[in-house]
Design a protein around this motif. Sequence first.
Motif, short mmCIF file in Angstrom:
data_model
loop_
_atom_site.label_atom_id
_atom_site.label_comp_id
_atom_site.label_asym_id
_atom_site.label_seq_id
_atom_site.Cartn_x
_atom_site.Cartn_y
_atom_site.Cartn_z
N ARG A 151 1.28 -4.04 1.37
CA ARG A 151 0.87 -2.77 1.98
C ARG A 151 1.76 -2.44 3.18
N ALA A 152 2.10 -3.47 3.96
CA ALA A 152 2.95 -3.25 5.13
C ALA A 152 4.35 -2.80 4.69
N LYS A 153 4.86 -3.41 3.64
CA LYS A 153 6.20 -3.07 3.16
C LYS A 153 6.22 -1.63 2.63
N ARG A 154 5.17 -1.22 1.94
CA ARG A 154 5.11 0.15 1.44
C ARG A 154 5.12 1.16 2.59
N ARG A 155 4.32 0.85 3.60
CA ARG A 155 4.24 1.74 4.78
C ARG A 155 5.59 1.79 5.50
N PHE A 156 6.23 0.63 5.59
CA PHE A 156 7.56 0.52 6.22
C PHE A 156 8.56 1.40 5.47
N ASP A 157 8.57 1.29 4.16
CA ASP A 157 9.51 2.08 3.34
C ASP A 157 9.24 3.57 3.49
N LEU A 159 7.89 5.15 6.08
CA LEU A 159 8.32 5.62 7.40
C LEU A 159 9.84 5.65 7.50
N THR A 160 10.50 4.62 6.97
CA THR A 160 11.96 4.56 7.02
C THR A 160 12.56 5.74 6.26
N GLU A 161 11.96 6.05 5.14
CA GLU A 161 12.42 7.18 4.34
C GLU A 161 12.33 8.49 5.12
N CYS A 166 10.86 1.71 12.61
CA CYS A 166 9.62 0.96 12.76
C CYS A 166 9.85 -0.52 12.53
N ASP A 167 8.85 -1.29 12.87
CA ASP A 167 8.98 -2.73 12.83
C ASP A 167 7.97 -3.29 11.82
N ALA A 169 6.82 -6.29 11.20
CA ALA A 169 5.81 -7.22 11.71
C ALA A 169 4.70 -6.45 12.43
N GLU A 170 5.11 -5.39 13.13
CA GLU A 170 4.13 -4.60 13.87
C GLU A 170 3.21 -3.83 12.93
N ILE A 171 3.79 -3.30 11.87
CA ILE A 171 2.99 -2.58 10.88
C ILE A 171 1.98 -3.53 10.24
N GLU A 172 2.45 -4.76 9.96
CA GLU A 172 1.57 -5.77 9.34
C GLU A 172 0.38 -6.07 10.26
N LYS A 173 0.69 -6.19 11.53
CA LYS A 173 -0.36 -6.50 12.51
C LYS A 173 -1.38 -5.34 12.59
N ASP A 174 -0.83 -4.13 12.58
CA ASP A 174 -1.67 -2.94 12.66
C ASP A 174 -2.60 -2.83 11.44
N ILE A 175 -2.06 -3.13 10.27
CA ILE A 175 -2.85 -3.07 9.04
C ILE A 175 -3.97 -4.12 9.08
N GLU A 176 -3.62 -5.32 9.54
CA GLU A 176 -4.63 -6.38 9.64
C GLU A 176 -5.76 -5.99 10.59
N GLU A 177 -5.37 -5.36 11.69
CA GLU A 177 -6.34 -4.94 12.70
C GLU A 177 -7.27 -3.86 12.13
#
Length: 218
Positions: A151-157, A159-161, A166-167, A169-177
């Motif tokens: 899920r974090a990788k999808r969100r990263f892609d 946003l990058t697109e 974005c970072d 690891a930060e997205i991963e942390k945000d999703i977990e939270e």
Amino acid sequence: MGYNIAIDGPAGAGKSTIAKLVAKEKGYIYVDTGAMYRGMAIYFLEKNISPEDTETIAADCKNVKVTIGYEEGGQQVYLNGENITGKLREEAVGNMASKISAIPAVREALLGLQRDLAKTKDVVMDGRDIGTCVLPDADVKVFLTASVQTRAKRRFDELTEKGETCDLAEIEKDIEERDRRDMTREIAPLRQAEDATLVDSSDMTIPEVVAAITALCH
Ligand code: C5P
């Protein structure tokens, strides 16, 4: 009663992408309940009310009218008559929505609207509590999930697109939270309904997920 398909799951599982495609294929209306919580969030952000100020928020809910319109460009969300669709996806809005969605008065204010839509129309509704709370008698219930990393990788892609830096690891942390907040709140927490079908999309393509869900509809 319309034909109701409920799709629940954690942040970033691809619910809206999938729900939109299923709705298109079936000729049903897509109802994005997250957008309704985001609409409420915009109201309180614009008024500068802190999400911790639950008393003020609970008392003010009666002044917020979030409505949904269906136009050619898809679902449009209105906040007290103003079209706010363009602001819904902002990060601050998502964060605020995640926080205020734990307040019972906020959920109560949106529940009637969600049920009314499903009563009169054939819908694919996505959210966190559709199968468990909003539409317990839905014809089809799906719990759509994927690993936190996926899920974090999808969100990263995504946003990058869009050209945003974005970072991961930060997205991963945000999703977990966000998952933690949704799963541990007292009212309508995120969980799989007993009669929902679990679909883990980590290793599935979008068409595969859509096919798996439409195969459940009779
Ligand atoms: O799905 P989306 O990210 O747009 O939802 C925004 C927030 O609204 C979520 O983080 C969740 O806390 C809340 N929500 C909810 N119940 C729903 C839909 C969304 O609590 N049915």
